[in-house]
Design an enzyme around this catalytic site. Structure first.
Site, mmCIF file in Angstrom:
data_model
loop_
_atom_site.group_PDB
_atom_site.id
_atom_site.type_symbol
_atom_site.label_atom_id
_atom_site.label_comp_id
_atom_site.label_asym_id
_atom_site.label_seq_id
_atom_site.Cartn_x
_atom_site.Cartn_y
_atom_site.Cartn_z
ATOM 1 N N HIS A 87 0.848 -1.196 0.000
ATOM 2 C CA HIS A 87 0.000 0.000 0.000
ATOM 3 C C HIS A 87 0.882 1.243 0.000
ATOM 4 O O HIS A 87 1.951 1.237 0.596
ATOM 5 C CB HIS A 87 -0.923 0.020 1.231
ATOM 6 C CG HIS A 87 -2.105 0.903 1.049
ATOM 7 N ND1 HIS A 87 -2.063 2.248 1.331
ATOM 8 C CD2 HIS A 87 -3.350 0.643 0.577
ATOM 9 C CE1 HIS A 87 -3.253 2.772 1.042
ATOM 10 N NE2 HIS A 87 -4.055 1.828 0.583
ATOM 11 N N GLU A 90 -7.747 -5.496 -0.443
ATOM 12 C CA GLU A 90 -8.257 -6.275 -1.564
ATOM 13 C C GLU A 90 -8.190 -7.789 -1.363
ATOM 14 O O GLU A 90 -8.941 -8.529 -1.991
ATOM 15 C CB GLU A 90 -7.516 -5.885 -2.858
ATOM 16 C CG GLU A 90 -7.567 -4.406 -3.194
ATOM 17 C CD GLU A 90 -8.961 -3.906 -3.542
ATOM 18 O OE1 GLU A 90 -9.946 -4.437 -3.015
ATOM 19 O OE2 GLU A 90 -9.053 -2.965 -4.338
HETATM 20 N N1 ACO Z 1 4.090 -7.510 -4.652
HETATM 21 C C1 ACO Z 1 5.406 -7.495 -4.892
HETATM 22 N N2 ACO Z 1 6.164 -6.397 -4.800
HETATM 23 C C2 ACO Z 1 5.564 -5.261 -4.462
HETATM 24 C C3 ACO Z 1 4.189 -5.187 -4.188
HETATM 25 C C4 ACO Z 1 3.435 -6.379 -4.295
HETATM 26 N N3 ACO Z 1 2.124 -6.399 -4.053
HETATM 27 N N4 ACO Z 1 3.861 -3.923 -3.879
HETATM 28 C C5 ACO Z 1 4.986 -3.203 -3.947
HETATM 29 N N5 ACO Z 1 6.015 -4.010 -4.298
HETATM 30 C C6 ACO Z 1 7.389 -3.634 -4.443
HETATM 31 C C7 ACO Z 1 7.664 -2.926 -5.758
HETATM 32 O O1 ACO Z 1 7.929 -3.846 -6.783
HETATM 33 C C8 ACO Z 1 8.862 -2.085 -5.402
HETATM 34 O O2 ACO Z 1 10.002 -2.920 -5.353
HETATM 35 P P1 ACO Z 1 11.443 -2.337 -5.843
HETATM 36 O O3 ACO Z 1 11.720 -1.184 -4.917
HETATM 37 O O4 ACO Z 1 12.343 -3.508 -5.661
HETATM 38 O O5 ACO Z 1 11.243 -1.901 -7.265
HETATM 39 C C9 ACO Z 1 8.575 -1.665 -3.958
HETATM 40 O O6 ACO Z 1 7.712 -2.673 -3.426
HETATM 41 C C10 ACO Z 1 7.889 -0.330 -3.850
HETATM 42 O O7 ACO Z 1 6.814 -0.305 -4.766
HETATM 43 P P2 ACO Z 1 6.068 1.013 -5.248
HETATM 44 O O8 ACO Z 1 5.526 0.756 -6.600
HETATM 45 O O9 ACO Z 1 6.914 2.228 -5.067
HETATM 46 O O10 ACO Z 1 4.938 1.120 -4.187
HETATM 47 P P3 ACO Z 1 3.641 1.967 -4.348
HETATM 48 O O11 ACO Z 1 3.435 2.695 -3.093
HETATM 49 O O12 ACO Z 1 3.646 2.799 -5.579
HETATM 50 O O13 ACO Z 1 2.572 0.818 -4.569
HETATM 51 C C11 ACO Z 1 0.649 -0.471 -4.628
HETATM 52 C C12 ACO Z 1 1.417 0.633 -3.881
HETATM 53 C C13 ACO Z 1 0.346 0.022 -6.048
HETATM 54 C C14 ACO Z 1 -0.649 -0.735 -3.918
HETATM 55 C C15 ACO Z 1 1.525 -1.751 -4.683
HETATM 56 O O14 ACO Z 1 1.816 -2.202 -3.377
HETATM 57 C C16 ACO Z 1 0.902 -2.851 -5.519
HETATM 58 O O15 ACO Z 1 1.053 -2.863 -6.723
HETATM 59 N N6 ACO Z 1 0.169 -3.819 -4.870
HETATM 60 C C17 ACO Z 1 -0.482 -4.872 -5.610
HETATM 61 C C18 ACO Z 1 -1.786 -4.382 -6.186
HETATM 62 C C19 ACO Z 1 -2.829 -4.157 -5.120
HETATM 63 O O16 ACO Z 1 -3.031 -4.971 -4.217
HETATM 64 N N7 ACO Z 1 -3.530 -3.004 -5.250
HETATM 65 C C20 ACO Z 1 -4.606 -2.620 -4.312
HETATM 66 C C21 ACO Z 1 -4.116 -1.554 -3.365
HETATM 67 S S1 ACO Z 1 -5.368 -1.135 -2.175
HETATM 68 C C22 ACO Z 1 -6.425 -0.124 -3.009
HETATM 69 O O17 ACO Z 1 -6.079 0.586 -3.877
HETATM 70 C C23 ACO Z 1 -7.874 -0.151 -2.669
#
Ligand code: ACO
Length: 362
Positions: A246, A304
């Site tokens: 998140h 989710e």
């Molecule tokens: N699985 C694996 N790796 C992840 C995940 C995940 N679910 N989420 C983040 N990471 C990793 C990224 O790959 C990144 O790794 P790196 O630094 O080695 O490149 C690091 O964590 C940081 O990621 P960001 O993209 O900067 O994190 P951000 O804050 O932008 O992302 C998000 C938040 C989009 C929710 C992300 O965690 C994600 O994609 N989760 C999966 C999709 C999901 O469950 N979405 C629903 C969110 S809740 C809602 O919106 C109602």
């Protein structure tokens, strides 16, 4: 680094507060624990909108007015339902909402709130080759949505679980879809335009599009047999585990536990209980895989993961999960849009130009 507007405060609000460090969500001053499982959808509408929509009916009168709004939506959509049924469900729901009047009057508000709860079951039934079921204005909103799906007469616990879900997701600070809705509202466009902006942003898998793929992930792991192997491979290939991570929470999303408790309470069938036990095991393995693969980033379960379990148990297919999310979040979008119009200015940030400059002619 400006790429994701991290830590930028872009609005002041009295609607909700997300404390990402403590893992707390407060809506209109109430902790989530006082909303999820305690308020039905109509009460959530009152909580978020009573001071923003002049003359909003209360109690039984609100239930009746929302019921009337569902009937109004159904009759407006009826002439075009065959064309809408050719689209994917989310696109059909969005297209159905797009034809509603773009005003800001109380009637516009209730019609918009009613719309996804009418369009989602309608489109699901048409896709399954079943005849549409008209709304019944006398029912509670959540119960009527399930009745339109053809689940009337089933356990009242299903409708209560849906109420819990809708209350849990009704608002959540300045998430991507709410921000999109506020930007549009800041131009003084109508509520339908704001809601359509929210719907567009909600669709993506990084936001409200995640719960459907959670089911796909659970099914793929069940087929593979070894959860750790599947999850490690997915993360090693750069994939994101749906339902984890998140932008704001640096701890567990409190909504995950609210929904997990609701699924557990529901326990409608041995298959559902088995599904929950399997999901809990996968959750633990996924958290351990994420901790090992991304030691510098706190990646916890988000809303989710258990949304998927709850909506599946209530009877929605994965392709409709994001539409059901919209059914709850639409109240938040509308509240934010009205608040923006009342208290905010045009939202107009700047960009920094980093492209080439051509030499002047001559
Ligand atoms: N699985 C694996 N790796 C992840 C995940 C995940 N679910 N989420 C983040 N990471 C990793 C990224 O790959 C990144 O790794 P790196 O630094 O080695 O490149 C690091 O964590 C940081 O990621 P960001 O993209 O900067 O994190 P951000 O804050 O932008 O992302 C998000 C938040 C989009 C929710 C992300 O965690 C994600 O994609 N989760 C999966 C999709 C999901 O469950 N979405 C629903 C969110 S809740 C809602 O919106 C109602």
């Amino acid at each position: 680094m400006v790429s994701g507007l991290d830590d930028v405060v872009a609005a002041e609000t009295t609607l909700s507060d997300v404390d990402g460090v403590a893992g707390k969500l407060v809506i209109r001053g109430r902790p989530l624990a006082g909303i999820a499982g305690h308020l039905d959808f109509e009460s959530v509408v009152t909580l978020l909108l009573e001071d923003l929509v002049p003359g909003l009916p209360q109690g039984e009168a609100l239930r009746a007015a929302l019921g009337k709004a569902r009937l109004d939506v159904f009759s407006r959509i009826a002439p075009m339902m065959d064309q809408l049924a050719r689209l994917d469900i989310y696109d059909a729901v969005r297209a159905g909402i797009a034809v509603l009047p773009d005003g800001i009057a109380p009637d516009d508000t209730l019609r918009l709130i009613a719309a996804p709860a009418v369009l989602t079951p309608l489109m699901l039934r048409l896709a399954a080759g079943q005849r549409p079921i008209e709304p019944d204005a006398a029912r509670r909103h959540a119960a009527d949505c399930l009745a339109m799906l053809g689940r009337h007469g089933e356990d009242e616990r299903l409708a209560c679980a849906l109420d819990t879900y809708l209350g849990t997701v009704c608002d959540h600070g300045l998430n991507a879809s709410t921000f999109a809705a506020r930007v549009v509202a800041s131009t003084r466009a109508g509520l339908t335009s704001s809601v359509l902006a929210g719907l567009g942003a909600l669709k993506g898998p990084l936001h409200g599009g995640a719960p459907g793929p959670v089911i796909a992930m659970l099914d793929a792991i069940a087929a593979e047999g070894d959860a750790r192997v599947w999850l490690e491979r997915e993360v090693a290939q750069g994939g994101r585990l749906m339902g984890f991570g998140h932008r704001i929470y640096r701890t567990r999303d409190p909504r995950a536990d609210a929904l997990k408790a609701a699924v557990r309470q529901l326990g409608v069938s041995p298959q559902a209980a088995e599904r929950l036990a399997f999901a809990e095991k996968i959750e633990q393995t996924a958290l351990s895989v994420l901790r090992a693969a991304k030691p510098n980033r706190v990646l916890e379960t988000n809303v989710e993961f258990y949304t998927a379990l709850l909506l599946e148990a209530v009877g929605f297919p994965p392709e409709a999960f994001t539409c059901v999310f919209a059914m709850g979040r639409i109240v938040g979008w509308i509240a934010h849009a009205l608040e923006q119009q009342r208290t905010g200015r045009l939202i107009r940030p700047q960009s920094r130009y980093i492209g080439p400059i051509c030499a002047e002619a001559g």
